[in-house]
Design a protein around this motif. Structure first.
Motif, PDB file in Angstrom:
ATOM      1  N   THR A 110      17.672   5.263 -25.714  1.00 55.11           N
ATOM      2  CA  THR A 110      17.604   4.625 -27.038  1.00 55.11           C
ATOM      3  C   THR A 110      16.252   3.917 -27.166  1.00 55.11           C
ATOM      4  O   THR A 110      16.172   2.691 -27.085  1.00 55.11           O
ATOM      5  CB  THR A 110      18.756   3.620 -27.224  1.00 55.11           C
ATOM      6  OG1 THR A 110      18.841   2.779 -26.060  1.00 55.11           O
ATOM      7  CG2 THR A 110      20.078   4.330 -27.432  1.00 55.11           C
ATOM      8  N   PRO A 111      15.191   4.660 -27.349  1.00 54.35           N
ATOM      9  CA  PRO A 111      13.844   4.086 -27.342  1.00 54.35           C
ATOM     10  C   PRO A 111      13.571   3.196 -28.538  1.00 54.35           C
ATOM     11  O   PRO A 111      14.258   3.263 -29.555  1.00 54.35           O
ATOM     12  CB  PRO A 111      12.953   5.328 -27.364  1.00 54.35           C
ATOM     13  CG  PRO A 111      13.773   6.359 -28.095  1.00 54.35           C
ATOM     14  CD  PRO A 111      15.186   6.106 -27.648  1.00 54.35           C
ATOM     15  N   GLY A 112      12.540   2.374 -28.392  1.00 54.26           N
ATOM     16  CA  GLY A 112      12.110   1.509 -29.486  1.00 54.26           C
ATOM     17  C   GLY A 112      11.737   0.133 -28.985  1.00 54.26           C
ATOM     18  O   GLY A 112      10.590  -0.282 -29.072  1.00 54.26           O
ATOM     19  N   HIS A 113      12.732  -0.576 -28.457  1.00 52.48           N
ATOM     20  CA  HIS A 113      12.427  -1.883 -27.866  1.00 52.48           C
ATOM     21  C   HIS A 113      11.395  -1.686 -26.760  1.00 52.48           C
ATOM     22  O   HIS A 113      10.438  -2.449 -26.642  1.00 52.48           O
ATOM     23  CB  HIS A 113      13.711  -2.513 -27.333  1.00 52.48           C
ATOM     24  CG  HIS A 113      13.556  -3.929 -26.903  1.00 52.48           C
ATOM     25  ND1 HIS A 113      13.204  -4.948 -27.758  1.00 52.48           N
ATOM     26  CD2 HIS A 113      13.706  -4.517 -25.688  1.00 52.48           C
ATOM     27  CE1 HIS A 113      13.136  -6.093 -27.102  1.00 52.48           C
ATOM     28  NE2 HIS A 113      13.427  -5.853 -25.842  1.00 52.48           N
ATOM     29  N   THR A 114      11.616  -0.671 -25.945  1.00 53.72           N
ATOM     30  CA  THR A 114      10.594  -0.126 -25.052  1.00 53.72           C
ATOM     31  C   THR A 114      10.728   1.387 -25.121  1.00 53.72           C
ATOM     32  O   THR A 114      11.769   1.921 -25.543  1.00 53.72           O
ATOM     33  CB  THR A 114      10.759  -0.578 -23.580  1.00 53.72           C
ATOM     34  OG1 THR A 114      11.959  -0.013 -23.043  1.00 53.72           O
ATOM     35  CG2 THR A 114      10.791  -2.097 -23.468  1.00 53.72           C
ATOM     36  N   ILE A 157      16.450  -5.721 -35.762  1.00 51.81           N
ATOM     37  CA  ILE A 157      15.953  -5.394 -34.429  1.00 51.81           C
ATOM     38  C   ILE A 157      15.539  -6.640 -33.647  1.00 51.81           C
ATOM     39  O   ILE A 157      15.138  -7.651 -34.222  1.00 51.81           O
ATOM     40  CB  ILE A 157      14.762  -4.417 -34.487  1.00 51.81           C
ATOM     41  CG1 ILE A 157      13.538  -5.079 -35.128  1.00 51.81           C
ATOM     42  CG2 ILE A 157      15.135  -3.145 -35.215  1.00 51.81           C
ATOM     43  CD1 ILE A 157      12.273  -4.238 -35.027  1.00 51.81           C
ATOM     44  N   ASN A 158      15.657  -6.554 -32.330  1.00 54.47           N
ATOM     45  CA  ASN A 158      15.118  -7.550 -31.414  1.00 54.47           C
ATOM     46  C   ASN A 158      13.670  -7.153 -31.142  1.00 54.47           C
ATOM     47  O   ASN A 158      13.408  -6.184 -30.435  1.00 54.47           O
ATOM     48  CB  ASN A 158      15.948  -7.565 -30.123  1.00 54.47           C
ATOM     49  CG  ASN A 158      15.333  -8.430 -29.034  1.00 54.47           C
ATOM     50  OD1 ASN A 158      14.549  -9.332 -29.313  1.00 54.47           O
ATOM     51  ND2 ASN A 158      15.678  -8.137 -27.795  1.00 54.47           N
ATOM     52  N   GLY A 159      12.722  -7.914 -31.707  1.00 50.13           N
ATOM     53  CA  GLY A 159      11.347  -7.438 -31.720  1.00 50.13           C
ATOM     54  C   GLY A 159      10.347  -8.352 -31.052  1.00 50.13           C
ATOM     55  O   GLY A 159       9.515  -8.951 -31.740  1.00 50.13           O
ATOM     56  N   ASN A 160      10.398  -8.472 -29.744  1.00 47.82           N
ATOM     57  CA  ASN A 160       9.381  -9.287 -29.084  1.00 47.82           C
ATOM     58  C   ASN A 160       8.116  -8.497 -28.776  1.00 47.82           C
ATOM     59  O   ASN A 160       7.016  -9.049 -28.778  1.00 47.82           O
ATOM     60  CB  ASN A 160       9.935  -9.930 -27.804  1.00 47.82           C
ATOM     61  CG  ASN A 160      10.467  -8.925 -26.803  1.00 47.82           C
ATOM     62  OD1 ASN A 160      10.840  -7.822 -27.164  1.00 47.82           O
ATOM     63  ND2 ASN A 160      10.522  -9.321 -25.548  1.00 47.82           N
ATOM     64  N   THR A 161       8.243  -7.205 -28.505  1.00 44.49           N
ATOM     65  CA  THR A 161       7.052  -6.408 -28.197  1.00 44.49           C
ATOM     66  C   THR A 161       6.724  -5.377 -29.276  1.00 44.49           C
ATOM     67  O   THR A 161       5.590  -4.904 -29.341  1.00 44.49           O
ATOM     68  CB  THR A 161       7.204  -5.676 -26.851  1.00 44.49           C
ATOM     69  OG1 THR A 161       8.397  -4.891 -26.868  1.00 44.49           O
ATOM     70  CG2 THR A 161       7.250  -6.671 -25.700  1.00 44.49           C
ATOM     71  N   LEU A 162       7.706  -5.025 -30.098  1.00 40.11           N
ATOM     72  CA  LEU A 162       7.494  -4.071 -31.194  1.00 40.11           C
ATOM     73  C   LEU A 162       6.754  -2.818 -30.729  1.00 40.11           C
ATOM     74  O   LEU A 162       5.780  -2.391 -31.331  1.00 40.11           O
ATOM     75  CB  LEU A 162       6.730  -4.746 -32.344  1.00 40.11           C
ATOM     76  CG  LEU A 162       7.482  -5.816 -33.128  1.00 40.11           C
ATOM     77  CD1 LEU A 162       6.613  -6.386 -34.233  1.00 40.11           C
ATOM     78  CD2 LEU A 162       8.774  -5.259 -33.722  1.00 40.11           C
ATOM     79  N   GLU A 163       7.257  -2.217 -29.666  1.00 45.57           N
ATOM     80  CA  GLU A 163       6.636  -0.974 -29.200  1.00 45.57           C
ATOM     81  C   GLU A 163       6.793   0.133 -30.238  1.00 45.57           C
ATOM     82  O   GLU A 163       5.868   0.891 -30.487  1.00 45.57           O
ATOM     83  CB  GLU A 163       7.246  -0.554 -27.858  1.00 45.57           C
ATOM     84  CG  GLU A 163       6.806  -1.441 -26.706  1.00 45.57           C
ATOM     85  CD  GLU A 163       7.127  -0.821 -25.352  1.00 45.57           C
ATOM     86  OE1 GLU A 163       7.226   0.421 -25.257  1.00 45.57           O
ATOM     87  OE2 GLU A 163       7.253  -1.584 -24.383  1.00 45.57           O
ATOM     88  N   ARG A 201      12.117 -15.924 -33.891  1.00 45.76           N
ATOM     89  CA  ARG A 201      11.310 -14.968 -34.659  1.00 45.76           C
ATOM     90  C   ARG A 201      11.346 -13.582 -34.035  1.00 45.76           C
ATOM     91  O   ARG A 201      11.069 -12.589 -34.711  1.00 45.76           O
ATOM     92  CB  ARG A 201       9.857 -15.460 -34.755  1.00 45.76           C
ATOM     93  CG  ARG A 201       9.079 -15.441 -33.460  1.00 45.76           C
ATOM     94  CD  ARG A 201       7.665 -15.978 -33.668  1.00 45.76           C
ATOM     95  NE  ARG A 201       6.826 -15.894 -32.488  1.00 45.76           N
ATOM     96  CZ  ARG A 201       6.814 -16.762 -31.486  1.00 45.76           C
ATOM     97  NH1 ARG A 201       7.622 -17.811 -31.552  1.00 45.76           N
ATOM     98  NH2 ARG A 201       6.022 -16.613 -30.444  1.00 45.76           N
ATOM     99  N   PHE A 202      11.673 -13.502 -32.742  1.00 44.64           N
ATOM    100  CA  PHE A 202      11.819 -12.213 -32.076  1.00 44.64           C
ATOM    101  C   PHE A 202      13.254 -11.695 -32.181  1.00 44.64           C
ATOM    102  O   PHE A 202      13.494 -10.550 -32.553  1.00 44.64           O
ATOM    103  CB  PHE A 202      11.437 -12.315 -30.594  1.00 44.64           C
ATOM    104  CG  PHE A 202      10.011 -12.679 -30.337  1.00 44.64           C
ATOM    105  CD1 PHE A 202       8.998 -12.326 -31.221  1.00 44.64           C
ATOM    106  CD2 PHE A 202       9.664 -13.381 -29.198  1.00 44.64           C
ATOM    107  CE1 PHE A 202       7.677 -12.661 -30.984  1.00 44.64           C
ATOM    108  CE2 PHE A 202       8.335 -13.723 -28.941  1.00 44.64           C
ATOM    109  CZ  PHE A 202       7.341 -13.359 -29.835  1.00 44.64           C
ATOM    110  N   GLN A 252      13.397   1.985 -32.782  1.00 46.54           N
ATOM    111  CA  GLN A 252      14.396   0.980 -32.438  1.00 46.54           C
ATOM    112  C   GLN A 252      15.475   0.893 -33.514  1.00 46.54           C
ATOM    113  O   GLN A 252      16.656   0.755 -33.200  1.00 46.54           O
ATOM    114  CB  GLN A 252      13.741  -0.383 -32.213  1.00 46.54           C
ATOM    115  CG  GLN A 252      14.689  -1.422 -31.630  1.00 46.54           C
ATOM    116  CD  GLN A 252      13.954  -2.686 -31.198  1.00 46.54           C
ATOM    117  OE1 GLN A 252      12.736  -2.739 -31.171  1.00 46.54           O
ATOM    118  NE2 GLN A 252      14.712  -3.708 -30.842  1.00 46.54           N
ATOM    119  N   TYR A 253      15.069   0.985 -34.754  1.00 42.83           N
ATOM    120  CA  TYR A 253      16.032   0.989 -35.865  1.00 42.83           C
ATOM    121  C   TYR A 253      17.002   2.161 -35.706  1.00 42.83           C
ATOM    122  O   TYR A 253      18.231   2.002 -35.780  1.00 42.83           O
ATOM    123  CB  TYR A 253      15.286   1.098 -37.193  1.00 42.83           C
ATOM    124  CG  TYR A 253      16.159   0.977 -38.423  1.00 42.83           C
ATOM    125  CD1 TYR A 253      16.259  -0.226 -39.103  1.00 42.83           C
ATOM    126  CD2 TYR A 253      16.889   2.061 -38.909  1.00 42.83           C
ATOM    127  CE1 TYR A 253      17.055  -0.344 -40.234  1.00 42.83           C
ATOM    128  CE2 TYR A 253      17.696   1.955 -40.020  1.00 42.83           C
ATOM    129  CZ  TYR A 253      17.772   0.749 -40.694  1.00 42.83           C
ATOM    130  OH  TYR A 253      18.572   0.630 -41.794  1.00 42.83           O
TER     131      TYR A 253
END
Length: 357
Positions: free
Chosen positions: A230-234, A284-290, A59-60, A295-296
């Protein structure tokens, strides 16, 4: 003191008010940067090495796109070490990309809970340890003191104390410095609960300031090697870009598969249908969704810099730092394109000039 060249191509590329306008502006900046990097020199050496396969929630990894999520809760991701060498005015430098200390990284709260609630035999079955960073370094003839830098696209699950040393233990790599975006470093020092679940407790505690190089924006390290914010994931996520005989390899964990960057071609269950239905060009790889919006944009940025793969032109030349890997216990998680490994150039051994591996 080492001075890196600042990359300005992406300044203001995300300033537009409209979200798709930001995507377009960043894509254009990435095309300009790609052309300049391809016109420049190549890195001296680039090689990938397998470290460990670990379970990761589907799911992440395939956020909202995996159709078997109800029945197949996990995928396998292959963590790798990348050894990179490049020329600088100060000589040849050796960089370790994603040198995960998986012997300690298992204390990351999410993975600690996963281990604690499963019997040992199951943990050993689905967690497959292949090698360690020290073993790999020794196997190719490098010595610990030959390592100049280490870097990670972000610090999720990382414990760097053994590599850099603390007041309590000596550094395994006595000359190495950590290259980290300042936003990532500051975040790791002051985590909220959702973030803290994915950071190894005390993983950066006690490391001396002179072992850390905090950079801003994006930088060129030397011939053929760049760190691109490349921000987003963190917030402080950065991608490692290396110019090789196979083009520009772009490495990060914004996506867990090359399929994530070309989802309409994916063979993972439901991903292609999902991508076509909502019109997305990345998953996206979205475990934390910062920041999923950033991220996109970052994933579009990464695949534009990478350009088409020489192995299959339909896919971008992206090499995920943790790549979704087929595993019999997790059906439906096979990708249409699997990088696996890469090796380019000749390794320079600083301690014994003239020897190559």
């Amino acid at each position: 003191m080492t001075t890196f060249k600042q990359i300005t191509d992406f300044d203001q590329s995300r300033d537009a008010h409209g979200q798709q306008a930001r995507v377009g502006d960043t894509r254009a900046a990435a095309e300009t940067f790609r052309a300049a990097m391809l016109a420049g020199p190549k890195a001296r050496y680039f090689r990938s090495f397998d470290l460990i396969k670990v379970p990761y929630p589907s799911r992440f990894g395939l956020r909202n796109a995996f159709s078997r999520e109800k029945w197949v809760g996990f995928m396998h991701i292959q963590n790798r070490l990348f050894v990179v060498q490049f020329d600088t005015p100060d000589g040849v430098k050796t960089l370790l990309v994603s040198p995960s200390d998986h012997e300690r990284g298992g204390e990351t709260p999410f993975f600690r809970r996963l281990q604690d609630k499963n019997p040992d035999f199951l943990t050993k079955l689905i967690t497959q340890r292949q090698s360690t960073v020290p073993e790999i370094i020794a196997s190719i003839g490098l010595k610990p003191e030959d390592i100049d830098y280490i870097t990670y696209d972000h610090l999720h699950t990382q414990d760097v104390r053994r590599w850099l040393g603390t007041d309590q233990e000596p550094a395994l790599f006595p000359n190495a410095k950590l290259l980290v975006h300042w936003r990532e470093w500051e975040s790791a020092l002051d985590l909220n609960p959702y973030q803290a679940d994915w950071y190894c407790p005390n993983g950066i505690a006690g490391i001396r300031d002179d072992r850390i190089i905090k950079f801003d924006g994006s930088i060129m390290l030397g011939d053929g090697v760049a760190l691109v914010h490349t921000p987003g994931h963190t917030e402080g996520n950065h991608s490692i870009v290396v110019h090789t005989d196979e083009g520009l390899w772009v490495t990060s964990e914004n996506g867990v598969s090359v399929d994530s960057y070309a989802p309409q071609l994916s063979t993972a269950s439901g991903v292609a249908t999902y991508a076509k239905t909502i019109g997305t060009e990345v998953i996206i790889n979205g475990n934390t969704l910062e920041n999923s919006i950033d991220q996109y944009i970052s994933m579009v940025q990464e695949k534009t810099i990478a350009g088409p793969s020489l192995r299959d032109q339909r896919f971008p030349n992206v090499f995920p730092s943790s790549e979704m890997t087929p595993f019999w216990a997790f059906p439906g998680t096979s990708s249409a394109f699997y990088v696996g490994e890469a090796r380019h150039g000749a390794l320079y051994l600083p301690a014994s000039v003239g020897r190559i591996q």
